[in-house]
Design a protein around this motif. Structure first.
Motif, PDB file in Angstrom:
ATOM      1  N   GLU A  52       1.152   9.865   2.905  1.00 35.71           N
ATOM      2  CA  GLU A  52      -0.081   9.841   3.685  1.00 35.71           C
ATOM      3  C   GLU A  52      -1.256  10.382   2.882  1.00 35.71           C
ATOM      4  OE1 GLU A  52      -1.654  10.734   8.211  1.00 35.71           O
ATOM      5  OE2 GLU A  52       0.219  11.661   7.521  1.00 35.71           O
ATOM      6  N   ILE A  84      -2.111   7.669   0.236  1.00 31.66           N
ATOM      7  CA  ILE A  84      -2.727   6.447   0.759  1.00 31.66           C
ATOM      8  C   ILE A  84      -4.150   6.717   1.224  1.00 31.66           C
ATOM      9  CG2 ILE A  84      -2.089   6.583   3.213  1.00 31.66           C
ATOM     10  CD1 ILE A  84      -1.715   3.462   0.995  1.00 31.66           C
ATOM     11  N   ASN A  85      -4.432   7.956   1.631  1.00 32.50           N
ATOM     12  CA  ASN A  85      -5.782   8.303   2.073  1.00 32.50           C
ATOM     13  C   ASN A  85      -6.722   8.592   0.903  1.00 32.50           C
ATOM     14  OD1 ASN A  85      -5.208   8.033   4.796  1.00 32.50           O
ATOM     15  ND2 ASN A  85      -4.596  10.172   5.034  1.00 32.50           N
ATOM     16  N   ARG A 138      -5.816   5.199  -2.501  1.00 32.19           N
ATOM     17  CA  ARG A 138      -5.338   3.930  -1.955  1.00 32.19           C
ATOM     18  C   ARG A 138      -5.303   2.826  -3.010  1.00 32.19           C
ATOM     19  NH1 ARG A 138      -4.576   2.654   3.320  1.00 32.19           N
ATOM     20  NH2 ARG A 138      -4.208   0.452   3.756  1.00 32.19           N
ATOM     21  N   PHE A 143      -2.086   0.685  -3.808  1.00 32.17           N
ATOM     22  CA  PHE A 143      -2.166  -0.763  -3.667  1.00 32.17           C
ATOM     23  C   PHE A 143      -1.527  -1.454  -4.861  1.00 32.17           C
ATOM     24  CE2 PHE A 143      -4.609  -4.590  -4.840  1.00 32.17           C
ATOM     25  CZ  PHE A 143      -4.334  -5.393  -3.745  1.00 32.17           C
ATOM     26  N   ASN A 171       0.968   0.915   6.847  1.00 39.59           N
ATOM     27  CA  ASN A 171       0.184   0.889   5.618  1.00 39.59           C
ATOM     28  C   ASN A 171       0.824   0.032   4.540  1.00 39.59           C
ATOM     29  OD1 ASN A 171      -2.326   2.748   5.600  1.00 39.59           O
ATOM     30  ND2 ASN A 171      -0.796   3.930   6.733  1.00 39.59           N
ATOM     31  N   CYS A 218      -7.010  -2.488  -0.056  1.00 42.43           N
ATOM     32  CA  CYS A 218      -7.265  -1.638  -1.222  1.00 42.43           C
ATOM     33  C   CYS A 218      -8.574  -0.893  -1.073  1.00 42.43           C
ATOM     34  CB  CYS A 218      -7.270  -2.496  -2.485  1.00 42.43           C
ATOM     35  SG  CYS A 218      -7.720  -1.607  -3.982  1.00 42.43           S
ATOM     36  N   CYS A 219      -9.625  -1.624  -0.707  1.00 39.36           N
ATOM     37  CA  CYS A 219     -10.952  -1.043  -0.541  1.00 39.36           C
ATOM     38  C   CYS A 219     -11.712  -1.923   0.430  1.00 39.36           C
ATOM     39  CB  CYS A 219     -11.673  -0.962  -1.887  1.00 39.36           C
ATOM     40  SG  CYS A 219     -11.838  -2.587  -2.688  1.00 39.36           S
ATOM     41  N   TYR A 273      -6.386   0.810  10.866  1.00 36.78           N
ATOM     42  CA  TYR A 273      -5.521   1.768  10.174  1.00 36.78           C
ATOM     43  C   TYR A 273      -4.200   1.847  10.926  1.00 36.78           C
ATOM     44  CZ  TYR A 273      -9.951   3.002   8.023  1.00 36.78           C
ATOM     45  OH  TYR A 273     -11.151   2.949   7.356  1.00 36.78           O
TER      46      TYR A 273
END
Length: 313
Positions: free
Chosen positions: A123, A126-127, A130, A134, A160, A248-249, A311
């Protein structure tokens, strides 16, 4: 005869070396395998010691840079070791090179990409990282989430990972590779409610749960919000209602959409946000699977949430 190559991705100390060692301990996987060549691009806490290598007839070559793994170098290593199979332990902080993804020689065809994930740090990563996560997950055929406990948030992990790579198979393991059964994640809405109100923040969890088990939602009445994402060719009363999941973004998103039918789409414009109430029903897809369609009983103008992205936590 070609020697299959397997690519292992994941952060340092996420369990790549342990997974490789456990794989070589699997008698069923190793049946008919005489020699294994391991190409290692980083070294963690777990090592390939001499006794283990001798026992498994495994050979390890270390690399500082992925650019060093050229076709010429692969030919040289194949001539020296004559491996039955090749394991590539990749540096998790770098994007996977095109040489490995699409430029492997015919004598070392890439057959599977496996990614290890530490459930205790996922977590946070990924926060905050990311983009790197990815790159690790986007090509994965199999994702092994290790260091799980029964209380691990499986919904967050699965959501995710699937947002980045829908086709990846996910397996959850506890300490030392033991199988673990995660407690049933409590969905953030009452599945037995007369009408399930899917709030903006819960759309991602609902979507992944529904796509994996559409039968669970058959004949369920729901209220959901999203935008008019796509027209459906040759259908005048149906459209795709969707939300964008950040892959990814902000410049790289994936549509999480559901078909809505029974509405006057000529009164709507692409991009409009709407609130729809109706009944979900499962339908068969051409590939043999199932999905859901929302049969609308009411639709009205909606407003975009403050954060429009989906999310999974």
């Amino acid at each position: 005869m070609p020697s299959p190559a397997y690519l292992f991705t994941g952060f340092l100390d996420s369990g790549k070396t342990t997974l490789i060692k456990e794989t070589l301990d699997d008698e069923n996987f190793m049946e008919g395998v005489e020699r294994t060549l391991i190409l290692c691009f980083e070294e963690g806490e777990v090592e390939y010691d001499d006794d283990w290598r001798e026992k498994h007839n495994a050979f390890v070559e270390y690399f500082d840079n992925v650019e060093d793994l050229t076709p010429e170098r692969m030919r040289e290593l194949d001539t020296v070791y004559h491996p039955s199979q090749v394991f590539i332990e990749y540096n998790g902080s770098e994007p996977v090179s095109e040489t490995i993804l699409s430029g492997m020689p015919a004598f070392w065809p890439l057959v599977e990409v496996l990614t290890t994930v530490d459930a205790t740090t996922f977590e946070s990563f990924i926060n905050n990282m990311r983009g790197i996560m990815f790159e690790q997950l986007r090509y994965s055929d199999v994702v092994i989430v290790n260091r799980c406990t029964p209380d691990t948030n499986g919904q967050m992990l699965r959501g995710n990972i699937k947002a980045i790579n829908r086709r990846a198979q996910i397996f959850y393991e506890g300490e030392h590779g033991a199988q673990v059964t995660l407690k049933s994640g409590t969905l953030p809405f009452d599945l037995d409610a007369e009408v399930i109100d899917i709030k903006d923040d819960d759309y991602g969890l609902w979507y992944m749960d529904c796509m994996e088990d559409p039968e669970k939602y058959n004949e369920k009445k729901v209220i959901m919000r999203g935008f008019y994402a796509q027209k459906i060719p040759n259908y005048t009363r149906s459209f795709i209602l969707g939300r964008q999941a950040m892959v990814c973004c902000a410049a790289d998103t994936s549509l999480c959409g559901v078909t809505v039918t029974g509405v006057k789409i000529e009164e709507m414009e692409i991009g409009n946000w709407v609130e729809v109430e109706g009944t979900l029903r499962t339908v068969d897809m051409e590939n043999g699977g199932k999905t859901v369609v929302l049969y609308a009983s009411r639709i009205r103008k909606g407003t975009a949430p403050e954060d429009p992205y989906v999310y999974f936590s």
